[in-house]
Write a protein that holds these residues in place. Structure first.
Motif, PDB file in Angstrom:
ATOM      1  N   THR A  10       0.830  -1.209   0.000  1.00 11.47           N
ATOM      2  CA  THR A  10       0.000   0.000   0.000  1.00 11.47           C
ATOM      3  C   THR A  10       0.862   1.255   0.000  1.00 11.47           C
ATOM      4  N   GLU A  11       1.924   1.255   0.772  1.00 12.08           N
ATOM      5  CA  GLU A  11       2.800   2.425   0.838  1.00 12.08           C
ATOM      6  C   GLU A  11       3.496   2.667  -0.507  1.00 12.08           C
ATOM      7  N   VAL A  12       3.955   1.599  -1.155  1.00  8.85           N
ATOM      8  CA  VAL A  12       4.580   1.732  -2.478  1.00  8.85           C
ATOM      9  C   VAL A  12       3.556   2.267  -3.481  1.00  8.85           C
ATOM     10  N   THR A  13       2.333   1.773  -3.415  1.00 12.72           N
ATOM     11  CA  THR A  13       1.278   2.238  -4.310  1.00 12.72           C
ATOM     12  C   THR A  13       0.986   3.723  -4.087  1.00 12.72           C
ATOM     13  N   GLN A  14       0.989   4.176  -2.855  1.00 15.49           N
ATOM     14  CA  GLN A  14       0.763   5.595  -2.555  1.00 15.49           C
ATOM     15  C   GLN A  14       1.873   6.476  -3.117  1.00 15.49           C
ATOM     16  N   ILE A  15       3.114   6.020  -3.020  1.00 14.59           N
ATOM     17  CA  ILE A  15       4.234   6.770  -3.597  1.00 14.59           C
ATOM     18  C   ILE A  15       4.064   6.859  -5.105  1.00 14.59           C
ATOM     19  N   CYS A  16       3.644   5.769  -5.736  1.00 11.75           N
ATOM     20  CA  CYS A  16       3.402   5.774  -7.177  1.00 11.75           C
ATOM     21  C   CYS A  16       2.311   6.776  -7.539  1.00 11.75           C
ATOM     22  N   ASP A  17       1.253   6.828  -6.753  1.00 13.50           N
ATOM     23  CA  ASP A  17       0.165   7.782  -7.003  1.00 13.50           C
ATOM     24  C   ASP A  17       0.661   9.222  -6.927  1.00 13.50           C
ATOM     25  N   ILE A  18       1.480   9.526  -5.940  1.00 10.38           N
ATOM     26  CA  ILE A  18       1.998  10.882  -5.776  1.00 10.38           C
ATOM     27  C   ILE A  18       2.804  11.313  -6.998  1.00 10.38           C
ATOM     28  N   ALA A  44      13.774  12.076  -7.227  1.00 12.50           N
ATOM     29  CA  ALA A  44      12.976  12.152  -5.995  1.00 12.50           C
ATOM     30  C   ALA A  44      12.190  10.860  -5.777  1.00 12.50           C
ATOM     31  N   PHE A  45      11.635  10.308  -6.861  1.00 14.02           N
ATOM     32  CA  PHE A  45      10.908   9.038  -6.764  1.00 14.02           C
ATOM     33  C   PHE A  45      11.835   7.930  -6.279  1.00 14.02           C
ATOM     34  N   LEU A  46      13.021   7.841  -6.869  1.00 10.79           N
ATOM     35  CA  LEU A  46      13.970   6.793  -6.484  1.00 10.79           C
ATOM     36  C   LEU A  46      14.406   6.916  -5.038  1.00 10.79           C
ATOM     37  N   GLU A  47      14.558   8.146  -4.545  1.00  8.56           N
ATOM     38  CA  GLU A  47      14.932   8.349  -3.144  1.00  8.56           C
ATOM     39  C   GLU A  47      13.865   7.804  -2.199  1.00  8.56           C
ATOM     40  N   LEU A  48      12.594   7.966  -2.561  1.00  8.19           N
ATOM     41  CA  LEU A  48      11.511   7.476  -1.705  1.00  8.19           C
ATOM     42  C   LEU A  48      11.301   5.971  -1.825  1.00  8.19           C
ATOM     43  N   ILE A  49      11.583   5.414  -2.989  1.00  4.30           N
ATOM     44  CA  ILE A  49      11.308   3.997  -3.231  1.00  4.30           C
ATOM     45  C   ILE A  49      12.496   3.104  -2.838  1.00  4.30           C
ATOM     46  N   GLU A  50      13.681   3.702  -2.697  1.00  2.00           N
ATOM     47  CA  GLU A  50      14.898   2.940  -2.403  1.00  2.00           C
ATOM     48  C   GLU A  50      14.807   2.073  -1.137  1.00  2.00           C
ATOM     49  N   PRO A  51      14.191   2.530  -0.054  1.00  6.31           N
ATOM     50  CA  PRO A  51      14.113   1.692   1.150  1.00  6.31           C
ATOM     51  C   PRO A  51      13.339   0.378   0.948  1.00  6.31           C
ATOM     52  N   PHE A  52      12.567   0.283  -0.131  1.00  4.90           N
ATOM     53  CA  PHE A  52      11.775  -0.918  -0.378  1.00  4.90           C
ATOM     54  C   PHE A  52      12.541  -1.965  -1.184  1.00  4.90           C
TER      55      PHE A  52
END
Length: 69
Positions: A10-18, A44-52
């Motif tokens: 869900t969190e990854v999906t929310q980042i994708c939506d943003i 910016a997207f990669l910085e947020l998605i990197e922890p996953f």
């Protein structure tokens, strides 16, 4: 391609939506995501998605197409 599980999907999906990223494929263990835009947006997207745990990534760079009139 990003590693996901039932807890963080869900969190990854929310980042994708943003970032208006497209979720191309979903499996029980990963998601394939397509994000387009300027270099700052992708960074910016990669910085947020990197922890996953990014499993695979392709960055083709700038593409230009000519228009025929």
């Amino acid at each position: 391609k990003v590693k996901v599980n039932s807890e963080n999907r869900t969190e990854v999906t929310q980042i994708c939506d943003i970032f208006r990223a497209k979720i191309i494929d979903v499996s029980s263990e990963s998601m394939i995501i397509e994000v387009t835009g300027n270099e700052n947006k992708v960074k910016a997207f990669l910085e947020l998605i990197e922890p996953f745990d990014v499993l695979d990534m392709a960055r083709p760079g700038t593409v230009a197409l000519s228009r025929r009139f």
